[in-house]
Design an enzyme around this catalytic site. Structure first.
Site, mmCIF file in Angstrom:
data_model
loop_
_atom_site.group_PDB
_atom_site.id
_atom_site.type_symbol
_atom_site.label_atom_id
_atom_site.label_comp_id
_atom_site.label_asym_id
_atom_site.label_seq_id
_atom_site.Cartn_x
_atom_site.Cartn_y
_atom_site.Cartn_z
ATOM 1 C CG ASP A 16 42.333 49.393 41.501
ATOM 2 O OD1 ASP A 16 42.852 48.904 40.481
ATOM 3 O OD2 ASP A 16 42.025 48.720 42.501
ATOM 4 C CG ASP B 178 39.971 43.576 40.116
ATOM 5 O OD1 ASP B 178 38.876 43.025 39.973
ATOM 6 O OD2 ASP B 178 40.813 43.681 39.199
#
Length: 367
Positions: free
Chosen positions: A13, A15
């Protein structure tokens, strides 16, 4: 050490996992809503973590009764976020892990619920190691975003591997749910410490990627510790130390500035340098953790002055964290967990005599 799982590719991922964007943008909504006489609801905002952009935006407008369309809201907020994203820094351990895996030929993908346009703005913060990802996907490039498994299935497809052969590294609950639904193995590094108990569906839950062990997944092990210590990108703090707990061990008296440059994911036994206005530099071992006995988890920091035989005065000082030793042995009793051993002191004292850990004390911050 035998691998618990064999994986052939890793999907990250963005953020809150690679970049500390969640924290640098934390106050934007507060400022925006204040203009409408509104105050953010902490519980609702926690549930929005990791959501698709459109879902999150629609929810904010509805929850606070804003007289705006999705387009108007987006147009007003985008420049605010863009400025803050420029301040986001890589989270501890991520650059080390990404470069290590890439160097050893492990296929890497980046899969984020952010729209691709926003991902491209953030990628600049990854510097040269952003090129390590052969696949980059945004939430607007698949039929459904997380917690749907679509983005992970597509990432695996583009990497040319089976989803069950992938390891996903995520910080949000929706990301973990989507990754598990895809059939991948999941390492969770939660952004919000108050939600740690919700991540039990992940295969492993860590505080930071400093504690990630590639060999447990059949991946090449790290070989970058120096005499038992791991160099890290320097972390800076202004702290006020309190009275001694034991000998030269002191508790830090926290205020708004104490953890300004120390990510929420930092937990464990670290070391570095303290600088007093009058007494100069001192080698220190630092225990940092979370006290979960409170209704709202609170951060706790202890500092041991390794090379000080006399009583340290309680006064403000600058702290530069340059190395990592180990994770906390337990989090049930935070005071016990933060105990600093003679071995910790020895490792820190020896390491801080080496250039890899000492040179930044005369450079970046403490001058």
């Amino acid at each position: 050490m035998a691998a618990a799982h064999q994986v052939s590719a890793v999907i990250f991922d963005l953020d809150g996992t690679l970049l500390d964007t969640e924290r640098v943008t934390r106050d934007i909504l507060n400022e925006f809503l204040a203009a409408y006489g509104k105050v953010p609801d902490a519980e609702k905002e926690e549930k929005r973590l990791g959501q698709m952009y459109k879902e999150s935006t629609t929810g904010v407008i509805a929850d606070y009764g804003l007289p705006l369309t999705v387009e108007e809201y987006s147009e007003a907020m985008h420049p605010l976020y863009l400025r803050r994203w420029q301040k986001a820094k890589p989270l501890p351990g991520v650059k080390r892990l990404v470069k290590h895996l890439h160097k050893n030929g492990v296929p890497l993908a980046l899969a984020s619920n952010s729209i691709r346009r926003n991902i491209d703005h953030k990628l600049a913060k990854l510097e040269d190691w952003g090129d390590c990802f052969s696949v980059i996907l945004g939430g607007d490039q698949v039929p459904k975003g997380k917690p749907s498994p679509d983005i992970f299935l597509e990432a695996a497809k583009r990497l040319g591997v089976n989803p069950s052969s992938c390891l996903v590294i995520e910080d949000s609950l929706v990301g973990v749910q989507g990754a598990k639904a895809s059939g991948a193995k999941v390492v969770a590094v939660p952004s919000l410490q108050s939600q740690r108990q919700l991540y039990s569906i992940a295969d492993v839950v860590l505080y930071s990627l400093l504690d990630f062990h590639p060999e447990l997944w059949g991946l090449p092990p790290f070989e970058d510790r120096i005499q038992g210590a791991l160099p890290i990108d320097p972390l800076f703090s202004n702290v006020q130390i309190g009275n001694a707990i034991l000998n030269n061990l002191h508790m830090v008296l926290s205020d708004d500035r104490t953890y300004e440059f120390i990510p929420d994911q930092i937990s464990g036994i670290f070391f570095g340098w303290a600088k007093f206005k009058v007494h100069g530099f001192s080698k220190v071992v630092i225990g940092i953790g979370w006290d979960f006995s409170q209704q709202n988890p609170e951060r706790v920091m202890h500092i041991d002055f390794v090379d000080s035989s006399s009583r340290i005065r309680t006064e403000p000082m600058e702290l530069l964290v340059t190395g990592y030793i180990r994770k906390l042995q337990s989090t049930e009793n935070i005071l016990q967990a933060l105990s600093i051993t003679d071995e910790d002191r020895r490792i820190a004292s020896d390491a801080l005599d080496l250039l890899a850990f000492s040179e930044c004390a005369n450079g970046l911050h403490l001058t």
